[in-house]
Write a protein that holds these residues in place. Structure first.
Motif, PDB file in Angstrom:
ATOM      1  N   LEU A   1      28.666 -36.745 -27.121  1.00  0.00           N
ATOM      2  CA  LEU A   1      29.977 -37.065 -27.694  1.00  0.00           C
ATOM      3  C   LEU A   1      30.722 -38.055 -26.804  1.00  0.00           C
ATOM      4  O   LEU A   1      31.311 -39.030 -27.293  1.00  0.00           O
ATOM      5  N   GLY A   2      30.685 -37.815 -25.489  1.00  0.00           N
ATOM      6  CA  GLY A   2      31.336 -38.736 -24.569  1.00  0.00           C
ATOM      7  C   GLY A   2      30.736 -40.123 -24.614  1.00  0.00           C
ATOM      8  O   GLY A   2      31.451 -41.123 -24.534  1.00  0.00           O
ATOM      9  N   SER A   3      29.413 -40.190 -24.778  1.00  0.00           N
ATOM     10  CA  SER A   3      28.748 -41.489 -24.861  1.00  0.00           C
ATOM     11  C   SER A   3      29.216 -42.273 -26.085  1.00  0.00           C
ATOM     12  O   SER A   3      29.450 -43.484 -26.009  1.00  0.00           O
ATOM     13  N   HIS A   4      29.349 -41.589 -27.208  1.00  0.00           N
ATOM     14  CA  HIS A   4      29.804 -42.262 -28.428  1.00  0.00           C
ATOM     15  C   HIS A   4      31.287 -42.660 -28.337  1.00  0.00           C
ATOM     16  O   HIS A   4      31.667 -43.752 -28.750  1.00  0.00           O
ATOM     17  N   LEU A   5      32.106 -41.765 -27.781  1.00  0.00           N
ATOM     18  CA  LEU A   5      33.531 -42.070 -27.671  1.00  0.00           C
ATOM     19  C   LEU A   5      33.802 -43.172 -26.653  1.00  0.00           C
ATOM     20  O   LEU A   5      34.820 -43.870 -26.753  1.00  0.00           O
ATOM     21  N   SER A   6      32.912 -43.334 -25.685  1.00  0.00           N
ATOM     22  CA  SER A   6      33.137 -44.339 -24.647  1.00  0.00           C
ATOM     23  C   SER A   6      33.116 -45.761 -25.197  1.00  0.00           C
ATOM     24  O   SER A   6      33.577 -46.689 -24.522  1.00  0.00           O
TER      25      SER A   6
ATOM     26  N   PRO B   1      35.433 -50.269 -18.514  1.00  0.00           N
ATOM     27  CA  PRO B   1      34.113 -50.812 -18.875  1.00  0.00           C
ATOM     28  C   PRO B   1      32.985 -50.241 -18.026  1.00  0.00           C
ATOM     29  O   PRO B   1      31.892 -49.965 -18.546  1.00  0.00           O
ATOM     30  N   PHE B   2      33.212 -50.036 -16.728  1.00  0.00           N
ATOM     31  CA  PHE B   2      32.181 -49.458 -15.857  1.00  0.00           C
ATOM     32  C   PHE B   2      31.894 -48.002 -16.241  1.00  0.00           C
ATOM     33  O   PHE B   2      30.739 -47.575 -16.286  1.00  0.00           O
ATOM     34  N   VAL B   3      32.970 -47.257 -16.523  1.00  0.00           N
ATOM     35  CA  VAL B   3      32.800 -45.865 -16.933  1.00  0.00           C
ATOM     36  C   VAL B   3      32.055 -45.789 -18.265  1.00  0.00           C
ATOM     37  O   VAL B   3      31.185 -44.923 -18.458  1.00  0.00           O
ATOM     38  N   ALA B   4      32.368 -46.702 -19.181  1.00  0.00           N
ATOM     39  CA  ALA B   4      31.706 -46.711 -20.486  1.00  0.00           C
ATOM     40  C   ALA B   4      30.209 -46.980 -20.347  1.00  0.00           C
ATOM     41  O   ALA B   4      29.385 -46.313 -20.976  1.00  0.00           O
ATOM     42  N   VAL B   5      29.847 -47.965 -19.512  1.00  0.00           N
ATOM     43  CA  VAL B   5      28.431 -48.271 -19.295  1.00  0.00           C
ATOM     44  C   VAL B   5      27.717 -47.069 -18.690  1.00  0.00           C
ATOM     45  O   VAL B   5      26.595 -46.719 -19.092  1.00  0.00           O
ATOM     46  N   TYR B   6      28.361 -46.412 -17.740  1.00  0.00           N
ATOM     47  CA  TYR B   6      27.786 -45.238 -17.086  1.00  0.00           C
ATOM     48  C   TYR B   6      27.534 -44.115 -18.090  1.00  0.00           C
ATOM     49  O   TYR B   6      26.468 -43.477 -18.098  1.00  0.00           O
ATOM     50  N   MET B   7      28.497 -43.866 -18.974  1.00  0.00           N
ATOM     51  CA  MET B   7      28.361 -42.786 -19.954  1.00  0.00           C
ATOM     52  C   MET B   7      27.309 -43.102 -21.006  1.00  0.00           C
ATOM     53  O   MET B   7      26.610 -42.217 -21.500  1.00  0.00           O
TER      54      MET B   7
ATOM     55  N   ALA C   1      36.079 -30.304 -25.279  1.00  0.00           N
ATOM     56  CA  ALA C   1      37.532 -30.474 -25.213  1.00  0.00           C
ATOM     57  C   ALA C   1      37.919 -31.571 -24.232  1.00  0.00           C
ATOM     58  O   ALA C   1      38.839 -32.357 -24.478  1.00  0.00           O
ATOM     59  N   LEU C   2      37.194 -31.648 -23.110  1.00  0.00           N
ATOM     60  CA  LEU C   2      37.487 -32.656 -22.102  1.00  0.00           C
ATOM     61  C   LEU C   2      37.238 -34.063 -22.622  1.00  0.00           C
ATOM     62  O   LEU C   2      38.037 -34.975 -22.378  1.00  0.00           O
ATOM     63  N   GLN C   3      36.147 -34.247 -23.366  1.00  0.00           N
ATOM     64  CA  GLN C   3      35.846 -35.569 -23.913  1.00  0.00           C
ATOM     65  C   GLN C   3      36.943 -36.039 -24.866  1.00  0.00           C
ATOM     66  O   GLN C   3      37.344 -37.210 -24.849  1.00  0.00           O
ATOM     67  N   ILE C   4      37.451 -35.129 -25.693  1.00  0.00           N
ATOM     68  CA  ILE C   4      38.462 -35.487 -26.692  1.00  0.00           C
ATOM     69  C   ILE C   4      39.814 -35.732 -26.026  1.00  0.00           C
ATOM     70  O   ILE C   4      40.470 -36.756 -26.269  1.00  0.00           O
ATOM     71  N   THR C   5      40.262 -34.787 -25.185  1.00  0.00           N
ATOM     72  CA  THR C   5      41.576 -34.928 -24.567  1.00  0.00           C
ATOM     73  C   THR C   5      41.614 -36.092 -23.580  1.00  0.00           C
ATOM     74  O   THR C   5      42.652 -36.730 -23.417  1.00  0.00           O
ATOM     75  N   ARG C   6      40.488 -36.378 -22.928  1.00  0.00           N
ATOM     76  CA  ARG C   6      40.433 -37.517 -22.016  1.00  0.00           C
ATOM     77  C   ARG C   6      40.688 -38.817 -22.767  1.00  0.00           C
ATOM     78  O   ARG C   6      41.469 -39.665 -22.305  1.00  0.00           O
ATOM     79  N   ASN C   7      40.078 -38.983 -23.917  1.00  0.00           N
ATOM     80  CA  ASN C   7      40.289 -40.202 -24.699  1.00  0.00           C
ATOM     81  C   ASN C   7      41.711 -40.293 -25.233  1.00  0.00           C
ATOM     82  O   ASN C   7      42.268 -41.395 -25.350  1.00  0.00           O
TER      83      ASN C   7
END
Length: 338
Positions: free
Chosen positions: A27-32, A82-88, A272-278
């Motif tokens: 989920l985090g990978s897609h949201l990133s 952008p760096f965090v997105a590539v990492y995820m 929950a962390l992936q959603i609230t973080r975004n």
């Protein structure tokens, strides 16, 4: 989860299936993917805000000093996305140890300082609206600069934890950039406790209490005034409500996520962390807009800039300001400049 017990040398061991986090990681990978759009949007809007402030406003005023610092902190934070997105998306870190420390230190520096600058802006609105003229002496350039310096200092100190704990390590041939606890000459337990208390008291409770107090007093003052500017009330309400919706859940979930938990609870908190973080990231992406483009004065300056560089739009843009709906009144303006 299935378990099976077995005995070895008179000692009973319990064999458990490994706790997989593929679901929330996916989920985090897609949201990133949204991080790239947030980065581009933030760069365009924040640069535009800086251009308009530099061209049409005095950068020495209290509100503009706070706005410039808010824009800078927002851009610092967004530069890490952008760096965090590539990492995820790749599920491995490909930028080396130095960038591992820099990216996540910058990430938290911009993230925490943005929360503080939003709090300072709300405090400035409180003094300008609730105390009006008597508070103007206190709303000086010197106090604004000192406040911003303190914010950067506190936010920088909060980055000590990610700077020390973030390291690269290799696991089954894959390189990760995560918090590690095997540091020499560093009490990592105390460092984690320090980070926990700093986050909960400084970056959660303090902004919550200050913004809530300022918001209640501002609303009471506006409703009691003869101007009764409902548009100002709505704008301030949107700013505060969105701050609570986007900022508070993320902090609570992150604090729960760092504590002890079983596998199923860890998986639920991961989602929950992936959603609230975004949600929190999105708020800090658009927060400078609330303090600029919502005002008629800033909209007029933006129109002037468009007409200057795109004259063909001149016949489609009106510069008339209806005094009955202007947000910038002496008592209730959101970007009061003295």
């Amino acid at each position: 989860m299935t378990t099976s017990g077995y005995s070895y040398n008179n000692t009973t061991y319990e064999e458990r299936e490994p706790c997989t986090r593929d679901g929330d990681n996916s989920l985090g990978s897609h949201l990133s993917i949204l991080y790239y759009f947030m980065f581009v949007f933030s760069v365009v809007t924040n640069v535009l805000v800086l251009v308009i402030l530099r061209r049409y406003e005095k950068l020495s005023t209290v509100v503009n000093i706070l706005l410039v610092n808010l824009v800078v902190s927002s851009m610092i934070f967004m530069s890490s996305l952008p760096f965090v997105a590539v990492y995820m998306q790749l599920s491995y870190w490909s930028f080396g140890l130095v960038m591992c420390k820099i990216v996540f230190s910058v990430h938290f520096l911009g993230f925490y300082s943005s929360a503080f600058f939003l709090t300072l802006l709300m405090m400035d609105r409180y003094f300008a609206i609730v105390h009006s003229m008597p508070a103007l002496q206190g709303r000086s350039r010197c106090y604004a600069i000192i406040s911003c310096t303190v914010v950067w200092l506190i936010s920088g100190l909060a980055c000590i934890k990610p700077m020390l704990l973030r390291n690269t390590y290799r696991h089954f041939g894959t390189v990760y950039c995560e918090n590690t606890l095997n540091l020499t000459n560093v009490d990592t337990t105390m460092l984690k406790k320090y980070g926990f208390y700093v986050q909960i008291f400084v970056f959660l409770i303090f902004p919550l209490v200050v913004i809530s107090f300022c918001y209640v007093r501002i609303i009471i003052t506006i409703r009691a005034s003869k101007t009764n500017n409902f548009k100002a009330v709505r704008v301030i309400s949107v700013i505060v409500v969105l701050f609570f919706i986007c900022w508070i859940p993320f902090n609570i979930v992150e604090l729960l996520h760092d504590g002890p938990k079983d596998c199923r609870e860890a998986q639920r908190l991961g989602y929950a962390l992936q959603i609230t973080r975004n949600m929190a990231y999105f708020y800090f992406c658009i927060s400078p807009i609330f303090y600029t483009f919502v005002g008629k004065k800033f909209q007029k300056q933006f129109k002037k800039l468009l007409v200057k560089y795109l004259p063909c739009l001149g016949k489609y843009i009106s510069f008339d300001l209806d005094n009955r709906t202007v947000l910038y009144t002496a008592a209730t303006e959101l970007s009061f400049r003295k």
